[in-house]
Structures are given as C-alpha cells and as structure tokens.
Design a protein around this motif. Structure first.
Motif, short mmCIF file in Angstrom:
data_model
loop_
_atom_site.label_atom_id
_atom_site.label_comp_id
_atom_site.label_asym_id
_atom_site.label_seq_id
_atom_site.Cartn_x
_atom_site.Cartn_y
_atom_site.Cartn_z
N UNK A 44 22.33 11.42 39.90
CA UNK A 44 21.20 11.11 40.78
C UNK A 44 20.63 9.74 40.44
N UNK A 45 20.36 9.54 39.15
CA UNK A 45 19.71 8.31 38.72
C UNK A 45 20.55 7.08 39.02
N UNK A 103 20.49 23.42 38.97
CA UNK A 103 20.78 23.57 40.39
C UNK A 103 19.82 22.74 41.23
N UNK A 104 18.57 22.62 40.79
CA UNK A 104 17.64 21.73 41.49
C UNK A 104 18.19 20.31 41.48
N UNK A 105 18.72 19.90 40.33
CA UNK A 105 19.32 18.59 40.24
C UNK A 105 20.50 18.43 41.18
N UNK A 144 11.01 13.15 43.46
CA UNK A 144 11.59 14.43 43.08
C UNK A 144 12.45 14.30 41.83
N UNK A 145 13.13 13.19 41.67
CA UNK A 145 13.89 12.96 40.44
C UNK A 145 12.93 12.89 39.24
N UNK A 146 11.84 12.17 39.40
CA UNK A 146 10.87 12.03 38.31
C UNK A 146 10.29 13.37 37.90
N UNK A 147 10.18 14.29 38.86
CA UNK A 147 9.60 15.61 38.56
C UNK A 147 10.53 16.50 37.75
N UNK A 148 11.83 16.18 37.71
CA UNK A 148 12.78 16.99 36.96
C UNK A 148 12.52 16.86 35.45
N UNK A 149 12.85 17.91 34.72
CA UNK A 149 12.64 17.86 33.27
C UNK A 149 13.69 16.98 32.61
N UNK A 203 10.77 21.54 43.91
CA UNK A 203 9.38 21.56 43.44
C UNK A 203 9.08 22.79 42.60
N UNK A 204 9.69 23.91 42.97
CA UNK A 204 9.41 25.17 42.26
C UNK A 204 10.24 25.33 41.00
N UNK A 205 11.35 24.59 40.87
CA UNK A 205 12.26 24.77 39.74
C UNK A 205 12.68 23.43 39.14
N UNK A 206 11.74 22.70 38.53
CA UNK A 206 12.07 21.37 37.99
C UNK A 206 12.99 21.41 36.77
N UNK A 207 13.11 22.58 36.13
CA UNK A 207 13.95 22.69 34.93
C UNK A 207 15.30 23.32 35.25
#
Length: 387
Positions: A220-221, A183-185, A203-208, A176-180
């Motif tokens: 992921x997708x 490593x979040x991915x 959470x996937x949708x929130x990623x850049x 949530x804090x690092x969508x770009x």
C-alpha cells in the motif's frame, strides 16, 4: 519441491501484475521509517480431495528468497514451507497453464506465519469444496465476502460505477472498524485506486504498525508514497535521511545519478534541452518492447534540442547490468538505486515516460508509451509551442 521458476508469457494482465509486485518488493526500504521484524516462517499443507494427482503453481512474494513462482506436484498431501513478512496474498493455480488473476482454477488467499491447511477438489478445471484453515486473516476475508455477497453477484443489474461505489463503501467501513487486521490492509491495497488519494492516505495512516510492517502494508505504502504530493505524508512514512535529500530536489536538474561504470552524471548539464525520461526496470517486459519505438523517436528528433535519458529503478545492480547488456536503451543510461528520481517523479510502476522542459520543470509527467505512436506528436507539439 520448490522454486522451479516458469515464466509467464503472452498475457499482459498477469505480466503487469508481476511487474508491480517486483517493483513493490524492490523499492520499499527507503519508504519505511520503522524497522520490521525478520522474515517469519509459515507452513502450508495442500491437499486435493479425490481424483488423480495434480500439478499446481504457488505464487507469492517469499520474504527470504525473493521468489514468487513455485511448482508443486500433488500426489497426496504436500507440505510447503516458506517465509513471509507478517502477511501477504498468495495465488494457487490448479491449472498451471492459466494466466489470469481470477477464475475457476484460481485460489487467492492470505498467508501469515503459522500452520495453514488448504484443501480442494477440482471438476472441469474449476475449484470446488475449497477449505482453508489456520489463517485468521483468511477467515476474516471469507466472513466479509459472505456478508457482502450481494456486492459480488455476477447477475447484478445496476451500473458498474454504482456497484464499485457500494463495494468501496463496505471496504471503508471494515477498515475503520478493524485497523489491526491484515485483511483490512488487503482491502485497502485492492481498493485504494477507487478512492481519492488523500482518503487512501488517511486510511493507511489509521492502520496499526503491525499491519503497516507486513508485505501488504508495504505494498500500500509503496504506491501511495510514489503517487502522493503530500510531503507531510511522505515525511511521516520515510526514512529521515532519505526524506531530507528528497525535499531538496526541485527540478530535473537537481538530480545526479550514476551510469554503468559508476560515473555520476549531474543532469544540470542538460539545461537548455528538452529531455525524454524513460523509467524502466530489469524485470519489465513492456519496457523492452518499447525500445525499438524509442530508437525511432531518437532518430526522428535528430537536430532538435532533445536529449534522452533512461533511468532504471533497480536495487540489484547485477540484474540491472545484465539487462543493460541484453537490451540497448538509447541515450544516457543511469540507475536510481536510492529511489530519489522515482519518488520525485511519482513512479509506482514502470515503464513510465516523462518530458522535461529546458528549464528542468515538467512538460508532461505521464507521457504516452513510444509504442503507442502518440509520444512523437506530443513531443513535437511541446517543442513547437516553445519555438
């Protein structure tokens, strides 16, 4: 020294990991609505500190060569160059005989374009003094692991369920804090099965877009797309032409797939029969292990209203044809290069077995493997219940 392929044998944990990676890399084109950048180069400097020379295995999905397994001889510093789709996870085995995904001789790290320096020493086949610089994502990973070290304490005294709940909670906070962040991915890729599917989709949708277009994002997708029953999520994350065809499929009988000669088979011709569908791939060892047991099942069902259809999910037709020549699946053999059947039946990995009713609907969408001995009684119970 590059791309000397050595097969992994006698270890199902890593075999299934390999199967998943190949599936991911071969079935992503239809699940991306936006164009990705071309493969970008990275340079990896590897150095073993002290001791004698060493032979290591570098395992990662090479964007251009579609290769995974590279043997390198460390007789002093070695420079390796490859290509990557923005970012991916790599594994370096300092003991090439080792077959697990984690352990003392394993280094897992994030590759991204640019120059990455990796150095280590080894004592009793255990990696020591590991240092990796040049990868921003890898630095984020190390910082996060340090901050959450208590959640990875091997002497943790609580329940494993509680521990994984805490880890997953920490993962969600970071994403949530690092969508770009790549490593979040990677965190989402590793922990998506420990959260509800609809939450993982959010959470996937929130990623850049940058993260989504990396190999990590595609990984992921691929799984979320295959497992999801949310057609809005699928529509938002697939090619419009692909989705327009996918949403027309309402049952098994709406599918039409080609055989090895190119002849298209309309599966509506199987109306009135139960159908055992075997999804497989040319790279899939466990798929081939099940063939003798599948043949036994075919023989046992002789005289009953049952048909058998094997559907390969290969993109590469030449590899599929070579596998067909070597391995002989019973029944009707078809290939699903477009991914319509695999998407409709939620097939993120293979092998997968599905039992279809005579009207084309699903009797069991995740049937047991033939090798388990459980498929035959299940199939008979479905038939007898109808009769």
């Amino acid at each position: 020294m590059k791309n000397k392929l050595i097969p992994f044998r006698n270890n199902k944990r890593i075999v299934y990991f390999l199967i998943l990676i190949v599936v991911l890399s071969s079935h992503l084109s239809w699940a991306q609505s936006s164009k990705t950048d071309p493969c970008t180069e990275f340079t990896l400097n590897i150095k073993k500190e002290g001791g004698k020379s060493d032979t290591v295995r570098l395992f990662y999905p090479d964007c251009a060569a579609n290769g995974f397994d590279t043997i390198l001889v460390l007789n002093g510093p070695v420079t390796y160059r490859g290509t990557v789709e923005r970012a991916t996870e790599a594994i370096l085995y300092t003991d090439i005989r080792y077959r697990y995904l984690d352990g003392p001789p394993v280094i897992r790290f994030i590759i991204e374009p640019g120059l990455i320096n990796l150095s280590f020493s080894s004592e009793n086949d255990t990696v020591r003094n590991l240092k990796i610089t040049g990868s921003t994502s890898q630095a984020e990973k190390e910082n996060w692991e340090t901050a959450n070290a208590a959640l990875f304490d091997p002497h943790y005294r609580g329940s494993l369920d509680s521990l994984y709940e805490k880890r997953t909670a920490a993962v969600i906070v970071y994403i949530k804090a690092h969508p770009d962040s790549y490593f979040s991915g990677l965190l989402l890729d590793h922990y998506k099965r420990r959260m509800p599917l609809d939450s993982a989709q959010v959470y996937y949708t929130s990623l850049t877009t940058r993260v989504k277009q990396s190999w990590i994002g595609k990984s992921i997708l691929k799984e979320l797309f295959a497992l999801s029953g949310d057609m809005n999520f699928r529509k938002q994350n697939s090619d419009p032409a692909f989705f327009s065809q996918l949403e027309k499929i309402k049952s098994f009988h709406d599918l039409s797939l080609p055989d090895i000669t190119g002849r298209v088979h309309h599966l509506s011709t199987l109306k009135g029969k139960y159908v055992v569908v075997d999804f497989w791939g040319s790279w899939c060892g466990p798929c081939f292990e099940n063939i003798p047991y599948l043949n036994n099942l075919v023989a046992a069902m002789k005289g009953k209203p049952v048909a058998f259809v094997s559907i390969a999910i290969d993109k590469d037709l030449d590899k599929w044809k070579r596998a067909m020549a070597k391995h002989h699946f019973p029944g009707l053999n078809l290939v699903d290069t477009a991914g319509f059947a695999a998407s409709y039946y939620n097939v993120p990995w293979v092998p997968k077995y599905v039992i279809i009713k005579p009207d084309g609907s699903i009797a069991n969408g995740d049937a047991p493997y033939p090798i388990s001995g459980e498929l035959k009684p299940l199939l008979l119970s479905i038939i007898n219940k109808k009769e």
